[in-house]
Design a protein around this motif. Sequence first.
Motif, mmCIF file in Angstrom:
data_model
loop_
_atom_site.group_PDB
_atom_site.id
_atom_site.type_symbol
_atom_site.label_atom_id
_atom_site.label_comp_id
_atom_site.label_asym_id
_atom_site.label_seq_id
_atom_site.Cartn_x
_atom_site.Cartn_y
_atom_site.Cartn_z
ATOM 1 N N ARG A 391 0.828 -1.203 0.000
ATOM 2 C CA ARG A 391 0.000 0.000 0.000
ATOM 3 C C ARG A 391 0.863 1.254 0.000
ATOM 4 N NH1 ARG A 391 -3.517 -2.640 4.752
ATOM 5 N NH2 ARG A 391 -4.750 -4.091 3.486
ATOM 6 N N PRO A 392 0.616 2.169 -0.940
ATOM 7 C CA PRO A 392 1.441 3.385 -1.023
ATOM 8 C C PRO A 392 1.137 4.369 0.097
ATOM 9 C CG PRO A 392 -0.305 3.440 -2.663
ATOM 10 C CD PRO A 392 -0.385 2.091 -2.023
ATOM 11 N N VAL A 393 2.165 5.060 0.524
ATOM 12 C CA VAL A 393 2.045 6.057 1.585
ATOM 13 C C VAL A 393 2.370 7.452 1.054
ATOM 14 C CG1 VAL A 393 2.918 6.792 3.853
ATOM 15 C CG2 VAL A 393 2.638 4.354 3.350
ATOM 16 N N VAL A 394 3.539 7.570 0.417
ATOM 17 C CA VAL A 394 3.997 8.850 -0.135
ATOM 18 C C VAL A 394 4.522 8.608 -1.545
ATOM 19 C CG1 VAL A 394 5.682 10.725 0.102
ATOM 20 C CG2 VAL A 394 4.582 9.792 2.130
ATOM 21 N N GLU A 395 4.286 9.555 -2.426
ATOM 22 C CA GLU A 395 4.767 9.480 -3.804
ATOM 23 C C GLU A 395 5.925 10.451 -3.980
ATOM 24 O OE1 GLU A 395 1.919 8.746 -7.311
ATOM 25 O OE2 GLU A 395 2.371 10.888 -7.400
ATOM 26 N N LEU A 396 7.011 9.992 -4.631
ATOM 27 C CA LEU A 396 8.209 10.799 -4.826
ATOM 28 C C LEU A 396 8.518 10.949 -6.309
ATOM 29 C CD1 LEU A 396 10.519 9.008 -2.205
ATOM 30 C CD2 LEU A 396 9.082 11.023 -1.808
ATOM 31 N N LEU A 397 9.024 12.121 -6.687
ATOM 32 C CA LEU A 397 9.469 12.358 -8.061
ATOM 33 C C LEU A 397 10.726 13.215 -8.014
ATOM 34 C CD1 LEU A 397 9.240 12.407 -11.162
ATOM 35 C CD2 LEU A 397 7.671 14.358 -10.932
ATOM 36 N N LEU A 398 11.818 12.689 -8.547
ATOM 37 C CA LEU A 398 13.076 13.421 -8.611
ATOM 38 C C LEU A 398 13.207 14.087 -9.978
ATOM 39 C CD1 LEU A 398 15.848 13.973 -7.159
ATOM 40 C CD2 LEU A 398 16.721 12.019 -8.464
ATOM 41 N N THR A 399 13.466 15.391 -9.976
ATOM 42 C CA THR A 399 13.699 16.147 -11.209
ATOM 43 C C THR A 399 14.976 16.944 -11.019
ATOM 44 O OG1 THR A 399 11.298 16.347 -11.516
ATOM 45 C CG2 THR A 399 12.708 17.756 -12.869
ATOM 46 N N GLY A 400 16.064 16.473 -11.625
ATOM 47 C CA GLY A 400 17.348 17.095 -11.354
ATOM 48 C C GLY A 400 17.715 16.874 -9.898
ATOM 49 N N SER A 401 17.952 17.958 -9.170
ATOM 50 C CA SER A 401 18.239 17.846 -7.736
ATOM 51 C C SER A 401 17.038 18.242 -6.886
ATOM 52 C CB SER A 401 19.436 18.731 -7.367
ATOM 53 O OG SER A 401 19.146 20.093 -7.627
ATOM 54 N N ARG A 402 15.893 18.395 -7.510
ATOM 55 C CA ARG A 402 14.676 18.775 -6.777
ATOM 56 C C ARG A 402 13.786 17.543 -6.602
ATOM 57 N NH1 ARG A 402 15.021 24.146 -6.280
ATOM 58 N NH2 ARG A 402 13.024 24.225 -5.179
ATOM 59 N N LEU A 403 13.239 17.416 -5.415
ATOM 60 C CA LEU A 403 12.403 16.267 -5.078
ATOM 61 C C LEU A 403 10.992 16.734 -4.749
ATOM 62 C CD1 LEU A 403 12.291 13.184 -4.476
ATOM 63 C CD2 LEU A 403 12.776 13.768 -2.082
ATOM 64 N N SER A 404 10.015 16.154 -5.445
ATOM 65 C CA SER A 404 8.605 16.435 -5.169
ATOM 66 C C SER A 404 8.035 15.312 -4.318
ATOM 67 C CB SER A 404 7.812 16.552 -6.477
ATOM 68 O OG SER A 404 8.311 17.601 -7.281
ATOM 69 N N LEU A 405 7.295 15.658 -3.277
ATOM 70 C CA LEU A 405 6.694 14.683 -2.368
ATOM 71 C C LEU A 405 5.200 14.950 -2.268
ATOM 72 C CD1 LEU A 405 9.470 16.035 -0.893
ATOM 73 C CD2 LEU A 405 9.190 13.995 0.507
ATOM 74 N N ARG A 406 4.424 13.869 -2.172
ATOM 75 C CA ARG A 406 2.969 13.999 -2.028
ATOM 76 C C ARG A 406 2.422 12.815 -1.250
ATOM 77 N NH1 ARG A 406 -1.783 12.540 -4.918
ATOM 78 N NH2 ARG A 406 -0.535 11.302 -6.384
ATOM 79 N N SER A 407 1.632 13.082 -0.227
ATOM 80 C CA SER A 407 0.987 12.013 0.536
ATOM 81 C C SER A 407 -0.145 11.424 -0.294
ATOM 82 C CB SER A 407 0.440 12.570 1.854
ATOM 83 O OG SER A 407 -0.410 11.620 2.480
ATOM 84 N N VAL A 408 -0.216 10.091 -0.359
ATOM 85 C CA VAL A 408 -1.274 9.435 -1.133
ATOM 86 C C VAL A 408 -2.169 8.559 -0.261
ATOM 87 C CG1 VAL A 408 -0.035 9.490 -3.325
ATOM 88 C CG2 VAL A 408 0.338 7.584 -1.764
ATOM 89 N N ASP A 409 -1.915 8.559 1.044
ATOM 90 C CA ASP A 409 -2.750 7.753 1.939
ATOM 91 C C ASP A 409 -3.586 8.607 2.874
ATOM 92 O OD1 ASP A 409 -0.838 8.747 3.656
ATOM 93 O OD2 ASP A 409 -0.507 6.843 4.700
ATOM 94 N N GLY A 410 -3.639 9.915 2.630
ATOM 95 C CA GLY A 410 -4.420 10.813 3.477
ATOM 96 C C GLY A 410 -3.680 11.312 4.705
ATOM 97 N N GLY A 411 -2.437 10.850 4.908
ATOM 98 C CA GLY A 411 -1.683 11.256 6.081
ATOM 99 C C GLY A 411 -0.974 12.581 5.883
ATOM 100 N N ARG A 412 -0.538 13.180 7.003
ATOM 101 C CA ARG A 412 0.257 14.404 7.001
ATOM 102 C C ARG A 412 1.571 14.085 7.697
ATOM 103 N NH1 ARG A 412 -3.551 18.684 6.055
ATOM 104 N NH2 ARG A 412 -2.028 20.250 6.726
#
Length: 466
Positions: A391-412
């Motif tokens: 089950r996924p918790v957080v989604e990550l995307l690396l673009t160059g040296s920048r990292l995008s994060l997003r909660s996908v389970d409703g958590g903070r």
Amino acid sequence: MTSAPRQVTDINGARYSLLRQLGRGGQGAVYEVDGGRLAAKIVFDSSVARRERLRNQLTQVKRLSLADLEIARPIEMLREPVLGYVMELLTGMQPLKVLGAVPKDAGSPAAWYLAGGGLRRRLQLLARSADVLAGLHGKGLVYSDPSPHNIFVSESPDATEVRFIDADNIHYTSVAGVPAVYTPGYGAPELVRCTSGVNSLTDAHAFSVLTFQTLSLVHPLIGDTVNDGPPEREEEALSGQLPWIDDPTDKSNSASYGIPRSGVLSRKLIDIAGRAFGLGLRDAAKRPGVSEWAECLHGAADATLVCSSCKGTYYLNEKQCPWCDEPRPAFATAAFNLWDPTIGPGGELLQKPAGDRRKAVVAAVLALTDGETVSVTQRLTHGCDGAAGARPVVELLLTGSRLSLRSVDGGRYRLSSPSGGRDTEVTDRVKEIRLEPGIASWRLHIGAPDSLHRVVNFEFRPGGAR
């Protein structure tokens, strides 16, 4: 009976048209059923005794609590004169064996390997298969005949669905003297010698063989001396009387074919294979169980990068892609450490001695390739296994040296700098941070701040040299 009719009927009168053959083993074959997510297994044995055993076995299996495991559930027995049953099976699946042997018309073995999803996909499929076996063993059951013929996987190289078929194999541990059913080449030595019944460790041997074979394209016990020798030499090898192909002290059965193990087996997988086919070949008690295989396979898959040129996958410790020699790109790692707030400010990361220094306890490491979206699952954040661990918790995307994060389970989730000077939160809205090369520049806390939990340390790493 050695062939299947075009149409079969179950004992309730429902009719099924059979399409292509999906797989075939020593006991029978599995066919796709027209018009539904079903398959039919036809057993090539019309004896009254076999029919009664199969009926009793399926009745028992249907009563078992297996809904949480990726096992094709038997639905109903077929009507005479056909012996077999109808089972659930997703469409678009094929036996795992298609990923373990290069077809004669494949051309380039490397291109064929990548076309099947490459290294990472094989690791993921095997890890999910190990999860199923471990879950079955946790219920006090054994599968008895794990092989690439009765583990089915997605046909699409982008998918990682797994289903075990042949549910009639599932039962409780048996004792020596009771005839054991196993696929030739995958039976544990003690089954080949008829000195043991099936149990979790005979399952473990079969799984270790199919794992090694799927990754390296060579049977771990069948080296050149077996291939070039008389038929009885193969029996000697499969019964544990010869060294395995990568035995570090005895090269008499080494293999001149297959993929170099250093490219497809992580260090932990090399170690576990050495124990499985070394001491574990002759002493089942020394054999690694499937739970350990699952942990090592998941960890190996997590530590793979995607080549920017050929799109093949390989381990992050390689300086260049082993499939096309493209230099390793810059990437990031997400290291999962244990955080204990009771230790006090500045020392919350649990430590272990490492020579003259103390190092943080690392539960897992996830590699992040530039441009690839990766899900952090409950296996990584909470140590869960099986279906819960996926089950996924957080989604990550690396673009160059920048990292995008997003909660996908409703958590903070709290996100902070190592010094604690900067503090923010990851929610269902994308949060972007910048990673600094060579240092753990941000920490993501998965859990309440006042309790033991896992914290993720992100680090940006440079690419490999040409």
